[in-house]
Structures are given as structure tokens and as C-alpha cells.
Design an enzyme around this catalytic site. Structure first.
Site, PDB file in Angstrom:
ATOM      1  N   TYR A   1     104.698  14.742  10.374  1.00  0.00           N
ATOM      2  CA  TYR A   1     105.016  13.343  10.078  1.00  0.00           C
ATOM      3  C   TYR A   1     103.897  12.707   9.261  1.00  0.00           C
ATOM      4  CZ  TYR A   1     105.422   8.313  10.847  1.00  0.00           C
ATOM      5  OH  TYR A   1     105.468   6.950  10.670  1.00  0.00           O
TER       6      TYR A   1
ATOM      7  N   SER B   1     101.740   5.132   7.309  1.00  0.00           N
ATOM      8  CA  SER B   1     101.483   5.142   8.745  1.00  0.00           C
ATOM      9  C   SER B   1     100.001   5.348   9.028  1.00  0.00           C
ATOM     10  CB  SER B   1     102.283   6.274   9.407  1.00  0.00           C
ATOM     11  OG  SER B   1     101.861   6.491  10.741  1.00  0.00           O
TER      12      SER B   1
END
Length: 334
Positions: free
Chosen positions: A153, A128
Site C-alpha cells: 500500500y 498517505s
């Protein structure tokens, strides 16, 4: 033709990747646990597009289930793996960190072990743009240090890259990590900006814009993302004998990292303005301060992806959002 395991096959990116693999003649085993992070009916609707294909087989299961994953790999013996399953979302990681540990750390470890024990030729996995965290230099390059994540995350995605490198080094497992930049498009997730803002404008409810809408995001169309996944899946990395440790995106092991972004950051207020034009209705804005874990801008340097595959995402936001709104109106009869 190859046998490909796609984890998260009922997910947003998983659907488009699986469809492309099937269209070119591959056999696809789709794994998904259909969890209720968002409406499972949308996941089922995506899955319904895949299940009629004779070369697609669905397996319901959780990547965090160690025994189940070992059994899946041993029984199916995939040649290639596209690992897209995991717990997504920056803000939700502030509320439910355990979900990220289970899906993104334990689950990824199970995928790596499955690949190692069954001789998988190449593992491509979702990282990501969030890994860039507190980095201030733009555009973000794979050569940048990414040791300062701003959310759990992001930290789990950085950990995935480190875990993958270990398996590439110790076991010779070719691994490619793709740092996706704000993916949007038809069949997208309800927690993403395109979906939330479109729904709000159509229903006449306010849109919360953090940092007063001044945040800039490198919005990347789903079709471009799926193309990048397929091209990198075919570009199996080899050890770089000239590597001396200066470039963290490559290695003396069969390991690569690529940014997948549109390289044209868009301010959120402009993003909303384009949606207003597509929908034909004005938005009501609720301007709010910055949220914990968010970053002010994302901006991808995609030169490494272009050099490796000859491809660079470039869909204009006007075209991509028009296609999204068309899908949204048809799917929800809005």
C-alpha cells in the site's frame, strides 16, 4: 464556480470534500465503483447525502477502467480533480496485492491521462503517511527521504507521487499530493481504529491492540482533512525557479507534497481510554505483538501546509472522538 471531479465520492473523505465543494457553489461530478471492500450500504448512505444536491452528479465507475475513464474525462471536461479513489489499508495489502496494483497504480495512471488530455487546471490526490515507512526521525517531514516503504500500500502511494511528478514535469499538469495521517470521524471506514474500537466496546468484544497498544498515531479529524483538501485545491502550484533538487516536496515542475496531520500523536491505549469515556463503558483489551507492515509511530510536520494555506489541523482527540461516537450511536442505533 468550478466543475470538479471527485473520485471516491462515496468514500469517507470523498463525502466531506464533495459536501464542502457543493456548499461553496462548485459543480461536483462524483465517481465511485461502490466496491465491497467494506459494507457498500455505508457507501450508499454517504452517497444519499450528496445525490439530492442539484449541482451533484454521480457516475458509477472504476478508475482502473481505462476506456471508461477516458470517456468520463472527455464527456465531463472537469476543471479540477480531487482523486481520492483507491484501495486503502495496510493489512489488506498483505492479503490482496492485486487490488492495490489495479486501483492505485493503473487507476492513478488513468486519472493522470484524463487530466492531461482535457487540460485540468489542478489535480489534488490522496497519498498517505504510510510512505514514511521505516523512517525513524520524527516528526515526519515532506523533505525526508521515503524510499523504504513497509507495505505494498505504501509503495503504491509513493509510486503515485513519482507518477504525478512526471506528468507535472512533462505536461505542465499542476499536481498536489496530500499525505493523510490516520483520518477519523463521523462516516468513517469500518476498518479504521475509531470504528472498530467503538463497535467492540459497545458490543463487549475484545479489542486487538498490536504492539501491546504502545503504537502512536497522528489521528486527524475528518473536518480538518476536508479543509486541507479544499485549501490546497485552490492553491495551484507553480514551478519553483530556485529549486535545485534538495527538497523532494517541491520541484521545478508545478508539483507539491503536503502532510495533513494533527501533529499530536496519541498512544493507542489513550485513544481507547478516550473512547471508554465517550461511550461510558470499559474496553476489553487483547494485547498482541507488532504486525508486519505496521510502523510504531506516525507524527506529521505540517509547517509546509501551514505556510502554503495558513491552515494547520488541530482538533483535539477528545472532541473528535466524541463527535464520532455520537454519529455511530445515531447511525447504528447503538
Amino acid at each position: 464556480m468550478s466543475r470538479v471531479l471527485v473520485t471516491g465520492a462515496a468514500g469517507f473523505i470523498g463525502l466531506f470534500v464533495a459536501e464542502r465543494l457543493l456548499a461553496r457553489g462548485d459543480e461536483v461530478i462524483g465517481l465511485d465503483d461502490l466496491n465491497p471492500y467494506y459494507d457498500p450500504r455505508l457507501k450508499q448512505a454517504r452517497l444519499d447525502r450528496l445525490t439530492p444536491h442539484p449541482a451533484f452528479r454521480f457516475v458509477e465507475g472504476d478508475v482502473a477502467d481505462r476506456a471508461g475513464m477516458a470517456s468520463l474525462f472527455a464527456g465531463e471536461r472537469p476543471e479540477l480533480v480531487v482523486h481520492l479513489a483507491g484501495q486503502a489499508g495496510v493489512r489488506y495489502s498483505l492479503e490482496n496485492p492485486a487490488a492495490y496494483v489495479d486501483a492505485n497504480l493503473v487507476g492513478f495512471g488513468n486519472v493522470l491521462e484524463g487530466c492531461r488530455h482535457t487540460g485540468v487546471r489542478h489535480l489534488v490526490y490522496a497519498s498517505s503517511s504510510s510512505v514514511y515507512g521505516a523512517n525513524a526521525k520524527v516528526p515526519f517531514s515532506e523533505r525526508d527521504n521515503v524510499d523504504h516503504p513497509l507495505s505494498l500500500y505504501a509503495a503504491t502511494k509513493k509510486a503515485n507521487e513519482l507518477m504525478a511528478h512526471t506528468y507535472a514535469h512533462l505536461y505542465g499538469l499542476p499536481c498536489t499530493g496530500l499525505r493523510f495521517f490516520t483520518v477519523y470521524g463521523p462516516w468513517g471506514r469500518p476498518d479504521m481504529a475509531a470504528f472498530r474500537f467503538t463497535q467492540a466496546i459497545i458490543e463487549g468484544t475484545p479489542i486487538d491492540l498490536y504492539n501491546e497498544g504502545r503504537m502512536r498515531r497522528d489521528f486527524t479529524n475528518i473536518e480538518d482533512v476536508a479543509e486541507a483538501v479544499i485549501l490546497t485545491l485552490d492553491a495551484i502550484p507553480h514551478p519553483d525557479p530556485t529549486w535545485t533538487g534538495g527538497d523532494p516536496a517541491t520541484s521545478s515542475a508545478p508539483y507539491r507534497i503536503y502532510n495533513v496531520g494533527n501533529s499530536q500523536p496519541v498512544e493507542l491505549r489513550r485513544f481507547v481510554a478516550v473512547l471508554e469515556t465517550c461511550i461510558g463503558k470499559p474496553a476489553t483489551l487483547n494485547l498482541l505483538p507488532m504486525q508486519p507492515g505496521d510502523v510504531p509511530a506516525t507524527y506529521a510536520d505540517t509547517s509546509a501546509l501551514s505556510l502554503a494555506t495558513g491552515f494547520r489541523p488541530a482538533t483535539p482527540i477528545e472532541d473528535g472522538l466524541a463527535r464520532f461516537v455520537e454519529w455511530y450511536r445515531a447511525f447504528f442505533r447503538a
